[in-house]
Design a protein around this motif. Sequence first.
Motif, PDB file in Angstrom:
ATOM      1  N   THR A   1       6.025   8.660   5.440  1.00  0.00           N
ATOM      2  CA  THR A   1       6.905   9.418   4.545  1.00  0.00           C
ATOM      3  C   THR A   1       6.770  10.903   4.863  1.00  0.00           C
ATOM      4  O   THR A   1       5.806  11.333   5.498  1.00  0.00           O
ATOM      5  CB  THR A   1       6.499   9.207   3.080  1.00  0.00           C
TER       6      THR A   1
ATOM      7  N   GLN B   1       3.937   9.656  -1.660  1.00  0.00           N
ATOM      8  CA  GLN B   1       3.497   8.267  -1.856  1.00  0.00           C
ATOM      9  C   GLN B   1       4.665   7.329  -1.586  1.00  0.00           C
ATOM     10  O   GLN B   1       5.754   7.523  -2.157  1.00  0.00           O
ATOM     11  CB  GLN B   1       3.013   8.072  -3.290  1.00  0.00           C
ATOM     12  N   PRO B   2       4.471   6.321  -0.738  1.00  0.00           N
ATOM     13  CA  PRO B   2       5.591   5.416  -0.462  1.00  0.00           C
ATOM     14  C   PRO B   2       6.041   4.677  -1.728  1.00  0.00           C
ATOM     15  O   PRO B   2       5.211   4.224  -2.532  1.00  0.00           O
ATOM     16  CB  PRO B   2       5.037   4.447   0.580  1.00  0.00           C
ATOM     17  N   ARG B   3       7.332   4.579  -1.883  1.00  0.00           N
ATOM     18  CA  ARG B   3       7.920   3.940  -3.050  1.00  0.00           C
ATOM     19  C   ARG B   3       8.377   2.550  -2.618  1.00  0.00           C
ATOM     20  O   ARG B   3       9.190   2.416  -1.697  1.00  0.00           O
ATOM     21  CB  ARG B   3       9.121   4.788  -3.464  1.00  0.00           C
ATOM     22  N   ILE B   4       7.850   1.546  -3.283  1.00  0.00           N
ATOM     23  CA  ILE B   4       8.097   0.161  -2.851  1.00  0.00           C
ATOM     24  C   ILE B   4       8.874  -0.583  -3.935  1.00  0.00           C
ATOM     25  O   ILE B   4       8.373  -0.768  -5.056  1.00  0.00           O
ATOM     26  CB  ILE B   4       6.763  -0.573  -2.581  1.00  0.00           C
TER      27      ILE B   4
ATOM     28  N   VAL C   1       0.430  -2.611  -4.389  1.00  0.00           N
ATOM     29  CA  VAL C   1       1.066  -1.361  -3.939  1.00  0.00           C
ATOM     30  C   VAL C   1       0.257  -0.161  -4.430  1.00  0.00           C
ATOM     31  O   VAL C   1      -0.037   0.767  -3.678  1.00  0.00           O
ATOM     32  CB  VAL C   1       2.526  -1.288  -4.430  1.00  0.00           C
TER      33      VAL C   1
ATOM     34  N   GLY D   1       0.651   3.415  -2.945  1.00  0.00           N
ATOM     35  CA  GLY D   1       2.094   3.518  -3.126  1.00  0.00           C
ATOM     36  C   GLY D   1       2.490   3.538  -4.594  1.00  0.00           C
ATOM     37  O   GLY D   1       1.651   3.427  -5.483  1.00  0.00           O
TER      38      GLY D   1
ATOM     39  N   CYS E   1      14.307   3.112  -1.689  1.00  0.00           N
ATOM     40  CA  CYS E   1      12.852   2.955  -1.531  1.00  0.00           C
ATOM     41  C   CYS E   1      12.460   3.078  -0.064  1.00  0.00           C
ATOM     42  O   CYS E   1      13.288   2.988   0.831  1.00  0.00           O
ATOM     43  CB  CYS E   1      12.420   1.591  -2.063  1.00  0.00           C
ATOM     44  N   ASP E   2      11.163   3.243   0.158  1.00  0.00           N
ATOM     45  CA  ASP E   2      10.657   3.296   1.524  1.00  0.00           C
ATOM     46  C   ASP E   2      10.499   1.900   2.112  1.00  0.00           C
ATOM     47  O   ASP E   2      10.399   1.731   3.327  1.00  0.00           O
ATOM     48  CB  ASP E   2       9.311   4.026   1.546  1.00  0.00           C
TER      49      ASP E   2
ATOM     50  N   LEU F   1       1.689  -0.200   4.018  1.00  0.00           N
ATOM     51  CA  LEU F   1       1.511   0.933   3.108  1.00  0.00           C
ATOM     52  C   LEU F   1       0.707   2.041   3.771  1.00  0.00           C
ATOM     53  O   LEU F   1       0.987   3.226   3.569  1.00  0.00           O
ATOM     54  CB  LEU F   1       0.782   0.473   1.833  1.00  0.00           C
TER      55      LEU F   1
ATOM     56  N   LEU G   1       3.055   3.855   6.158  1.00  0.00           N
ATOM     57  CA  LEU G   1       4.012   4.657   5.382  1.00  0.00           C
ATOM     58  C   LEU G   1       3.320   5.872   4.759  1.00  0.00           C
ATOM     59  O   LEU G   1       3.916   6.937   4.611  1.00  0.00           O
ATOM     60  CB  LEU G   1       4.648   3.803   4.275  1.00  0.00           C
ATOM     61  N   SER G   2       2.052   5.711   4.388  1.00  0.00           N
ATOM     62  CA  SER G   2       1.296   6.799   3.751  1.00  0.00           C
ATOM     63  C   SER G   2       0.839   7.864   4.728  1.00  0.00           C
ATOM     64  O   SER G   2       0.310   8.890   4.297  1.00  0.00           O
ATOM     65  CB  SER G   2       0.044   6.237   3.060  1.00  0.00           C
TER      66      SER G   2
END
Lengths: 401, 401
Positions: free
Chosen positions: A18, A170-173, A206, A211, A236-237, A309, A312-313
């Motif tokens: 992200t 923070q990745p949004r799931i 998550v 996340g 969302c990511d 995650l 993505l983080s």
Amino acid sequence: MIRVEEARARILGSLAPTGPETIPLPEGWGRVLAAPVTARLTQPPADMSAMDGYAVRAADATESAVLRVIGSAPAGHPFAGRVGAGEAVRIFTGAPVPAGADGILLQEDAEADGTAVAVRETVRPGRWIRPAGLDFRAGDVLLHPGKRLTARDLGLAAAANHPWLTVHRQPRIGILATGDEIRLPGEPLPAGGIVSSNAHALAALVRAGGGVPLVLPIAADDADAIAMAADSARSCDLVLTTGGASVGEHDLVQQALGPQGFALDFWKIAMRPGKPLIWGRFGDTPLLGLPGNPVSALVCGVLFLQPALSVLSGLPPAPPALQAAVLTAPLPENDRREDYLRATLERGTEGQLLATPADRQDSSMLRILANCHALIRRLPHAAAAKAGDRVEVLELAPLGL
Amino acid sequence: MIRVEEARARILGSLAPTGPETIPLPEGWGRVLAAPVTARLTQPPADMSAMDGYAVRAADATESAVLRVIGSAPAGHPFAGRVGAGEAVRIFTGAPVPAGADGILLQEDAEADGTAVAVRETVRPGRWIRPAGLDFRAGDVLLHPGKRLTARDLGLAAAANHPWLTVHRQPRIGILATGDEIRLPGEPLPAGGIVSSNAHALAALVRAGGGVPLVLPIAADDADAIAMAADSARSCDLVLTTGGASVGEHDLVQQALGPQGFALDFWKIAMRPGKPLIWGRFGDTPLLGLPGNPVSALVCGVLFLQPALSVLSGLPPAPPALQAAVLTAPLPENDRREDYLRATLERGTEGQLLATPADRQDSSMLRILANCHALIRRLPHAAAAKAGDRVEVLELAPLGL
């Protein structure tokens, strides 16, 4: 059917971290740095006393000498003058050493009497002085991007004078549970209905991975309902679905999302529990479809969602960490599917980990999964193992999983 | 000076868990249960199919038999009728097995032709059926108080039909940094001043241990200022101070709080780094006074604050978990103070942990602490150790510390 390693590599290879955001330092715990933290000052800023005592010229401070105390330097109140021959300045831990002084006479080696102090132990030059820059110097890179921040890191960033940090968002799931038969806890349950456990267990997974979960309303086994729900998660990511992924007539996720622009990468994986696993892209949004079965969903979450995650983080891609353990019971040879057996762990007399597989490995049994400590990994076609053999285990609770 | 073990026992022995609160299930991750989670339903609620296929009477479903398909039972849509002799009902994973049926003909062992299905593999009674209550039965205690909730636990609590959970309130920890010389990051810094790192590093430590930090404004080295700041933290579950605990004239915490009703238990501990450690009670509120030195404050935080947070959170009292590691460099014999050496870790060829002590162990060096992975514990009077000897280490990053 593709292998676990290959599936994970394809998932991780298609994800990007992200973007950055700026946050106040106190919110940095557990976040992943997106920009280096560079020292904005030199620490300590000057030569500092490491002890309580007297700042002296070492040449004067030989045993039995008596020095004249000309002032005091508590921490935060530097002594402005200079220490001359035969002079001393009372000093405390963390205070700058006054000009002229080059040693510290420890309090316990000094005998104070009014404005005089007698030396009971000869002072060595430089002893008990922390030189300027001992910890770090202005411009030093102290913390590098891609690091998950610990309490110690935050202390270091604060000491380096950073009130703000640049971290990965923070990745949004988005989490979408599907199924006509499932209801949320506490809601009226129809005949043959099941209380939905996957969405909130996955939401916790998550959170454990750093996340932010977005739990969507449960979608019925209906292509339109699934398409509409998934559409609301496009920002969302990553979109996570659970259920509707099997080989039966009711595996609707692919049928529902295909017309909406879903591009499938793969959907069958050689592992147990959890053969049906969808991976693809829903427009620009990566989509991971987990089995509906609660144990399969969680095990696949540990093996694929957690590493996703991490990437993505902003962390480096890595498989879940396995540890060596010793089997306490035999295991039969494995077939072509990589197997993740639920197991309890204890410590042996030598401190080694002992792994005991649960008697029942049925993938509907959430209670056994919750009460176990680890997953034993069995590679495809692994030979039969006997008690005492080495196996690899993935411990769950220390990760919050 | 008391020993580390005794100090920890006295701290933990005088703390009680916080009271309970009711929270929604999705907020339960990482929280500690204060009441048991008991199953509110039986799971599965009835005999369920574990596979896609046909529900049949096993006695009829021998190889080559042809059965009449009289209906369908997707998950969530139970078949209301009864399977009679020579009959079959199309069934899917997670659907209740219709009355009369006692086995599942797998889809891959069936050949469907309009309303008839041919059996290609004889069905065994009970096979591929998950009996009612296989996972748990209504009334079973599934999760016990005193457990930190994992993602799996939340899945289990949801499946048992709990929309709410009763957990211990998160302990609220007041953090008071004292010192004339310290300033917050980004604020104007006087000559000889130091940027405060302790309060926010300790706040992160509190978060890592499941608590809620309350960072108080920095108090000057002045008894009134310290007393006033500490007073505002009386409603906390524990007050943490940092600085002002040493033997010099400027150890003000005790002098400031004494007149306010502070009852000291002990304040010197046989360890390095961190000899001055205050433990006592400020009215009803436990107070832990950490050294001002950043490395000492964090190491004492790991050894005393983390276990204290666990007890306040409702977990069983326990010292920090140590692991065995192999030294890569010699260590001199230890004196009477228990020593915690900063060290890096790596894995050896056999998977064993290798610990390398940092060259400099100065307790002002935050950068070395941040870049290390673990603390090596050296007991009082430990003999000299050589490369290859076993030591005990406390790994920090996996705990977020």
